[in-house]
Write an enzyme that holds these catalytic residues in place. Structure first.
Site, PDB file in Angstrom:
ATOM      1  N   ASP A 163      -1.968   7.102  -7.066  1.00  0.00           N
ATOM      2  CA  ASP A 163      -0.631   6.566  -6.784  1.00  0.00           C
ATOM      3  C   ASP A 163       0.395   7.092  -7.795  1.00  0.00           C
ATOM      4  O   ASP A 163       1.501   7.510  -7.424  1.00  0.00           O
ATOM      5  CB  ASP A 163      -0.639   5.029  -6.818  1.00  0.00           C
ATOM      6  N   GLY A 181       0.815  -1.225   0.000  1.00  0.00           N
ATOM      7  CA  GLY A 181       0.000   0.000   0.000  1.00  0.00           C
ATOM      8  C   GLY A 181       0.838   1.260   0.000  1.00  0.00           C
ATOM      9  O   GLY A 181       0.327   2.341   0.266  1.00  0.00           O
ATOM     10  N   LEU A 182       2.143   1.136  -0.305  1.00  0.00           N
ATOM     11  CA  LEU A 182       3.016   2.317  -0.282  1.00  0.00           C
ATOM     12  C   LEU A 182       3.432   2.735  -1.697  1.00  0.00           C
ATOM     13  O   LEU A 182       4.430   3.418  -1.881  1.00  0.00           O
ATOM     14  CB  LEU A 182       4.244   2.047   0.596  1.00  0.00           C
ATOM     15  N   SER A 240       4.104  -0.195  -7.057  1.00  0.00           N
ATOM     16  CA  SER A 240       3.883  -0.394  -8.496  1.00  0.00           C
ATOM     17  C   SER A 240       3.888   0.950  -9.222  1.00  0.00           C
ATOM     18  O   SER A 240       4.409   1.053 -10.336  1.00  0.00           O
ATOM     19  CB  SER A 240       2.577  -1.156  -8.752  1.00  0.00           C
ATOM     20  N   ALA A 241       3.338   1.987  -8.596  1.00  0.00           N
ATOM     21  CA  ALA A 241       3.365   3.314  -9.235  1.00  0.00           C
ATOM     22  C   ALA A 241       4.805   3.830  -9.314  1.00  0.00           C
ATOM     23  O   ALA A 241       5.202   4.425 -10.318  1.00  0.00           O
ATOM     24  CB  ALA A 241       2.480   4.294  -8.471  1.00  0.00           C
ATOM     25  N   ALA A 242       5.595   3.581  -8.260  1.00  0.00           N
ATOM     26  CA  ALA A 242       7.004   4.004  -8.292  1.00  0.00           C
ATOM     27  C   ALA A 242       7.715   3.313  -9.451  1.00  0.00           C
ATOM     28  O   ALA A 242       8.493   3.938 -10.184  1.00  0.00           O
ATOM     29  CB  ALA A 242       7.684   3.689  -6.959  1.00  0.00           C
TER      30      ALA A 242
HETATM   31  C1  MEV Z   1      -4.886   2.419  -3.646  1.00  0.00           C
HETATM   32  O1  MEV Z   1      -3.588   2.913  -3.330  1.00  0.00           O
HETATM   33  C2  MEV Z   1      -5.921   3.495  -3.448  1.00  0.00           C
HETATM   34  C3  MEV Z   1      -7.366   3.095  -3.749  1.00  0.00           C
HETATM   35  O2  MEV Z   1      -8.142   4.266  -3.505  1.00  0.00           O
HETATM   36  C4  MEV Z   1      -7.555   2.634  -5.186  1.00  0.00           C
HETATM   37  C5  MEV Z   1      -7.367   3.746  -6.208  1.00  0.00           C
HETATM   38  O3  MEV Z   1      -7.400   4.920  -5.860  1.00  0.00           O
HETATM   39  O4  MEV Z   1      -7.252   3.377  -7.393  1.00  0.00           O
HETATM   40  C6  MEV Z   1      -7.849   2.005  -2.827  1.00  0.00           C
END
Ligand code: MEV
Length: 308
Positions: free
Chosen positions: A148, A104-105, A108-110
């Site tokens: 992200d 959740g950090l 994948s976007a990085a």
């Molecule tokens: C995931 O990092 C954040 C969510 O809000 C999904 C998204 O924004 O695409 C859960």
């Protein structure tokens, strides 16, 4: 002609401070970049026709990128490189990071932002980089809101509304956070689908919860701008309960938030998709007692100060 890759590129990690899940429904969210997210280095292979190699030891990634590969990291990486008209063979890319993967950090976007920058350059136009990142993010997460990628590319603190350019938020002072890993892996796609099911099945209940999260985001941004950490902590804790009502918390995340609050955190909540991943706490300076309390429960928390 295909341009060569740059020798290095980087991107931030991210923590969503407030507004995850609601952001999928057009509600604003606020997130902060984590410096030191991912640094990629590229060098040409002796055989320029050989398939691309991608190695990020901290994430157990050691891949040969082939067009017909089923591995999501390989597919996402090739999507980004192709979108940017970059090379898809003849290079070795190595990555260094202190971010845990799939927590959740924003790992994948990085990765997708840094890959786009290996082709386009570190200072390439942010919207172009974000667009390229999203082609890879869709491989991992279906239809992500884009928050992200925005934070991985921009860093700092941003207010984000789906489909709009992210707006910088100026913190009124340093924002001391503790990032608390649950070490439970989760799938963003599944968590987003869970909320969608609830919104479909119980709109009269779920929609007001999303609206209440919007209230947390507004109050939270104002608190960040005024450096009112006590108020930010209060709305973060409320937001955790609202996310629980949407079904995306789990007992372990609830327990980690309680431990942090009981040890003196001003507020705590899950961050990102939930179902595992990480919690975050806003903490007084110094954060020592909170980190020690978590350590006694076998949790190695990370202290991060988001600079104004
Ligand atoms: C995931 O990092 C954040 C969510 O809000 C999904 C998204 O924004 O695409 C859960």
């Amino acid at each position: 002609m295909t341009p060569p890759l740059r020798s290095r590129a980087s991107a931030c990690g991210k923590v969503i401070l407030l507004g995850e899940h609601a952001v999928v429904y057009g509600i604003p969210a606020v997130a902060a970049g984590l410096p030191g997210g991912l640094e990629l280095r590229a060098r040409p292979l002796a055989d320029r026709g050989a398939p691309m190699e991608l190695s990020i030891p901290a994430w157990d990634v050691d891949l040969v990128l082939r067009i017909d590969d089923d591995h999501s990291v390989a597919r996402a990486a090739l999507e980004v490189l192709t979108h940017c008209d970059g090379p898809v063979q003849g290079w070795r890319i190595e990555g260094e990071t202190s971010l845990p993967a799939r927590a959740g950090l924003g790992s994948s976007a990085a990765l997708t932002v840094a890959l786009a920058r290996l082709v386009l350059g570190q200072d390439a136009d942010l919207d172009t980089v974000v667009e390229a990142s999203l082609t890879g993010e869709r491989v991992f997460h279906g239809e992500p809101s884009g928050i992200d990628s925005q934070v991985a590319a921009r860093g700092g603190v941003v207010r984000f509304v789906r489909g709009e350019a992210a707006q910088p938020v100026r913190p009124g002072g340093p924002l001391p956070l503790v990032v608390i890993p649950s070490r439970i892996p989760r799938s963003t796609v599944d968590q987003v689908a869970r909320v969608r099911q609830l919104v479909t099945d119980q709109p009269r209940i779920a929609r007001p919860v999303l609206e209440a999260i919007a209230g947390c985001v507004d109050v939270g941004i104002s608190a960040i701008e005024r450096n009112n950490l006590a108020e930010l902590g209060e709305v973060m804790s409320i937001c955790h309960e609202l996310l629980s009502a949407l079904g995306v918390s789990i007992p372990r995340l609830d327990a980690l938030c309680s431990t942090a609050r009981e040890a003196g955190a001003l507020g705590a909540k899950l961050t990102g998709a939930g179902g595992g991943g990480c919690a975050i706490a806003v903490v007084p300076d110094p954060a020592g007692p909170i980190v020690s309390a978590l350590e006694r429960e076998g949790v190695a928390a990370l202290t991060v100060t988001v600079a104004p």
